[in-house]
Design a protein around this motif. Structure first.
Motif, PDB file in Angstrom:
ATOM      1  N   THR A 115       0.937  -1.203  -0.130  1.00  0.00           N
ATOM      2  CA  THR A 115       0.120  -0.177   0.011  1.00  0.00           C
ATOM      3  C   THR A 115       0.807   1.115  -0.049  1.00  0.00           C
ATOM      4  N   GLY A 116       2.128   1.119   0.013  1.00  0.00           N
ATOM      5  CA  GLY A 116       2.953   2.415   0.160  1.00  0.00           C
ATOM      6  C   GLY A 116       2.967   3.008   1.482  1.00  0.00           C
ATOM      7  N   ILE A 117       2.366   2.368   2.512  1.00  0.00           N
ATOM      8  CA  ILE A 117       2.598   2.782   4.045  1.00  0.00           C
ATOM      9  C   ILE A 117       3.302   1.666   4.865  1.00  0.00           C
ATOM     10  N   GLY A 118       4.433   2.071   4.662  1.00  0.00           N
ATOM     11  CA  GLY A 118       5.604   1.051   5.516  1.00  0.00           C
ATOM     12  C   GLY A 118       6.064   1.867   6.541  1.00  0.00           C
ATOM     13  N   GLY A 119       5.193   3.042   6.983  1.00  0.00           N
ATOM     14  CA  GLY A 119       5.979   3.546   8.259  1.00  0.00           C
ATOM     15  C   GLY A 119       5.936   3.048   9.570  1.00  0.00           C
ATOM     16  N   PRO A 120       4.447   2.413   9.938  1.00  0.00           N
ATOM     17  CA  PRO A 120       3.866   2.000  11.239  1.00  0.00           C
ATOM     18  C   PRO A 120       5.081   1.207  11.928  1.00  0.00           C
ATOM     19  N   PRO A 121       5.687  -0.067  11.445  1.00  0.00           N
ATOM     20  CA  PRO A 121       6.754  -0.585  12.094  1.00  0.00           C
ATOM     21  C   PRO A 121       7.880   0.420  12.571  1.00  0.00           C
ATOM     22  N   LEU A 122       8.175   1.271  11.521  1.00  0.00           N
ATOM     23  CA  LEU A 122       9.573   2.134  11.791  1.00  0.00           C
ATOM     24  C   LEU A 122       9.209   2.973  12.935  1.00  0.00           C
ATOM     25  N   VAL A 123       7.794   3.366  13.013  1.00  0.00           N
ATOM     26  CA  VAL A 123       7.625   4.337  13.952  1.00  0.00           C
ATOM     27  C   VAL A 123       7.473   3.802  15.175  1.00  0.00           C
ATOM     28  N   LEU A 124       6.874   2.683  15.435  1.00  0.00           N
ATOM     29  CA  LEU A 124       7.207   1.915  16.728  1.00  0.00           C
ATOM     30  C   LEU A 124       8.686   1.662  17.077  1.00  0.00           C
ATOM     31  N   TRP A 125       9.537   1.325  16.122  1.00  0.00           N
ATOM     32  CA  TRP A 125      10.897   1.211  16.504  1.00  0.00           C
ATOM     33  C   TRP A 125      11.637   2.699  16.993  1.00  0.00           C
ATOM     34  N   VAL A 126      10.920   3.603  16.475  1.00  0.00           N
ATOM     35  CA  VAL A 126      11.535   5.102  17.049  1.00  0.00           C
ATOM     36  C   VAL A 126      11.078   5.184  18.325  1.00  0.00           C
ATOM     37  N   VAL A 127       9.757   4.976  18.615  1.00  0.00           N
ATOM     38  CA  VAL A 127       9.138   5.044  19.725  1.00  0.00           C
ATOM     39  C   VAL A 127       9.740   4.268  21.058  1.00  0.00           C
ATOM     40  N   ALA A 128      10.310   3.181  20.459  1.00  0.00           N
ATOM     41  CA  ALA A 128      11.156   2.363  21.565  1.00  0.00           C
ATOM     42  C   ALA A 128      12.293   2.675  21.970  1.00  0.00           C
ATOM     43  N   HIS A 129      12.964   3.896  21.008  1.00  0.00           N
ATOM     44  CA  HIS A 129      14.138   4.303  21.747  1.00  0.00           C
ATOM     45  C   HIS A 129      14.098   5.758  22.107  1.00  0.00           C
ATOM     46  N   ASP A 130      14.984   6.185  23.175  1.00  0.00           N
ATOM     47  CA  ASP A 130      15.068   7.232  23.716  1.00  0.00           C
ATOM     48  C   ASP A 130      15.897   8.331  23.037  1.00  0.00           C
ATOM     49  N   TRP A 131      15.377   8.554  21.590  1.00  0.00           N
ATOM     50  CA  TRP A 131      16.269   9.398  20.643  1.00  0.00           C
ATOM     51  C   TRP A 131      15.326  10.713  20.829  1.00  0.00           C
ATOM     52  N   SER A 132      16.209  11.615  20.407  1.00  0.00           N
ATOM     53  CA  SER A 132      15.628  13.011  20.080  1.00  0.00           C
ATOM     54  C   SER A 132      14.573  13.184  19.036  1.00  0.00           C
ATOM     55  N   THR A 133      13.931  13.939  19.054  1.00  0.00           N
ATOM     56  CA  THR A 133      12.798  14.181  17.933  1.00  0.00           C
ATOM     57  C   THR A 133      13.546  14.333  16.570  1.00  0.00           C
ATOM     58  N   LYS A 134      14.666  15.051  16.218  1.00  0.00           N
ATOM     59  CA  LYS A 134      14.994  15.250  15.144  1.00  0.00           C
ATOM     60  C   LYS A 134      15.856  13.957  14.664  1.00  0.00           C
ATOM     61  N   ARG A 135      16.293  13.271  15.482  1.00  0.00           N
ATOM     62  CA  ARG A 135      17.101  11.879  15.179  1.00  0.00           C
ATOM     63  C   ARG A 135      15.925  10.860  14.920  1.00  0.00           C
ATOM     64  N   GLY A 136      14.913  10.944  15.387  1.00  0.00           N
ATOM     65  CA  GLY A 136      13.921   9.992  15.151  1.00  0.00           C
ATOM     66  C   GLY A 136      13.290  10.266  13.564  1.00  0.00           C
ATOM     67  N   ARG A 137      13.008  11.376  13.370  1.00  0.00           N
ATOM     68  CA  ARG A 137      12.395  11.934  12.055  1.00  0.00           C
ATOM     69  C   ARG A 137      13.418  11.689  10.930  1.00  0.00           C
ATOM     70  N   VAL A 138      14.773  12.226  11.011  1.00  0.00           N
ATOM     71  CA  VAL A 138      15.530  11.854  10.104  1.00  0.00           C
ATOM     72  C   VAL A 138      15.927  10.431   9.711  1.00  0.00           C
ATOM     73  N   PHE A 139      15.804   9.698  10.870  1.00  0.00           N
ATOM     74  CA  PHE A 139      16.014   8.191  10.773  1.00  0.00           C
ATOM     75  C   PHE A 139      14.881   7.506   9.732  1.00  0.00           C
ATOM     76  N   LEU A 140      13.588   8.035   9.881  1.00  0.00           N
ATOM     77  CA  LEU A 140      12.480   7.778   9.327  1.00  0.00           C
ATOM     78  C   LEU A 140      12.473   8.047   7.875  1.00  0.00           C
ATOM     79  N   TRP A 141      12.914   9.443   7.552  1.00  0.00           N
ATOM     80  CA  TRP A 141      13.177   9.974   6.297  1.00  0.00           C
ATOM     81  C   TRP A 141      14.351   9.217   5.287  1.00  0.00           C
ATOM     82  N   VAL A 142      15.408   8.941   6.143  1.00  0.00           N
ATOM     83  CA  VAL A 142      16.351   8.506   5.424  1.00  0.00           C
ATOM     84  C   VAL A 142      16.080   6.723   4.723  1.00  0.00           C
ATOM     85  N   LEU A 143      15.449   6.092   5.849  1.00  0.00           N
ATOM     86  CA  LEU A 143      14.985   4.931   5.276  1.00  0.00           C
ATOM     87  C   LEU A 143      13.689   4.993   4.075  1.00  0.00           C
ATOM     88  N   PHE A 144      12.906   6.033   4.240  1.00  0.00           N
ATOM     89  CA  PHE A 144      11.888   6.147   3.139  1.00  0.00           C
ATOM     90  C   PHE A 144      12.685   6.641   1.903  1.00  0.00           C
TER      91      PHE A 144
END
Length: 256
Positions: free
Chosen positions: A153-182
């Motif tokens: 469906t082109g909607i591959g973000g949810p598992p990655l979002v849960l991965w980010v939420v499970a880490h104590d990363w900063s907001t900017k680190r979490g967002r750019v992590f998602l963007w790079v993988l996309f």
């Protein structure tokens, strides 16, 4: 564009609005671009491959811009395992997309509706405790499931979002992590879809590129307005909208 020749003026306006609304919500709450835009594009009359192509074309420019802007916050060791899993899972998802597409408009809407509803349930029910490191045994299932969902469906973000939420990363680190993988998977995904489903996917990608300036503007506007509102309250409103959209898609045979 041939893809636009098959749509009425109202359908074209709905398609443009879907891309802008998805980008606005993404900017406001940090997720849900594809979750909002893809089902609405199906309701506008685009087949699933073209809907994902349009979302991906616009998202490619959006994520590339975000990656460049926040490049100092990229932690490269976070990425290889998940990137590999997403790449391996993608072809299997595209096969499922082909099955949904062959089943017609109703099956496409229902398939996306179930994905959106499942995503809302995951986000609402799973609240992992943030920690500095998550066990590596989760890398393969998270990466593979994200790749399969991206292909379907082109909607591959949810598992990655849960991965980010499970880490104590900063907001900017979490967002750019998602963007790079996309950004890593999107060119492969669009190329495979173009090869599998033909030329209209290429036109849909072009439509997404043409919409990229508007998508970036809507994302920026969403981020500015989102900073003024309660993030948790807005998150609840968006999840409620997604539930309605998912149920409407699932019930589409009875709604007409």
């Amino acid at each position: 564009m041939p893809i636009l020749e098959t749509l009425s003026a109202a359908q074209i306006l709905l398609a443009v609005g879907a891309l802008l609304l998805g980008a606005f919500v993404q900017g406001a709450v940090g997720f849900a671009y594809g979750l909002i835009a893809t089902p609405l594009l199906l309701w506008a009359g685009l087949p699933l491959p073209e809907a994902v192509g349009a979302v991906g074309g616009a998202g490619l420019v959006q994520t590339a811009t975000g990656c460049w802007k926040f490049r100092r916050h990229i932690v490269w060791r976070d990425l290889p395992g998940l990137a590999a899993g997403r790449t391996l899972g993608l072809p299997f998802g595209i096969l499922v997309m082909a099955w949904l597409t062959a089943g017609g408009a109703v099956l496409m809407k229902q398939g996306v509706g179930f994905v959106v509803l499942g995503t809302v349930l995951l986000i609402s029910l799973l609240r992992p405790k943030p920690r500095s490191r998550v066990s590596r045994r989760w890398v393969a299932p998270v990466g593979l499931s994200s790749g399969v969902m991206s292909g379907v469906t082109g909607i591959g973000g949810p598992p990655l979002v849960l991965w980010v939420v499970a880490h104590d990363w900063s907001t900017k680190r979490g967002r750019v992590f998602l963007w790079v993988l996309f950004l890593q998977l999107m060119p492969i995904q669009l190329a495979l879809m173009w090869w599998k489903f033909g030329g209209n996917v290429g036109w849909a990608i072009g439509l997404g590129w043409a919409m990229a300036p508007g998508v970036i503007w809507a994302t920026t506007l969403g981020a500015k307005l989102g900073s003024r509102w309660s993030r948790e309250r807005m998150r609840r409103v968006i999840l409620g909208v997604l539930v309605v959209l998912a149920l409407a898609s699932i019930a589409s045979p009875w709604l007409g």
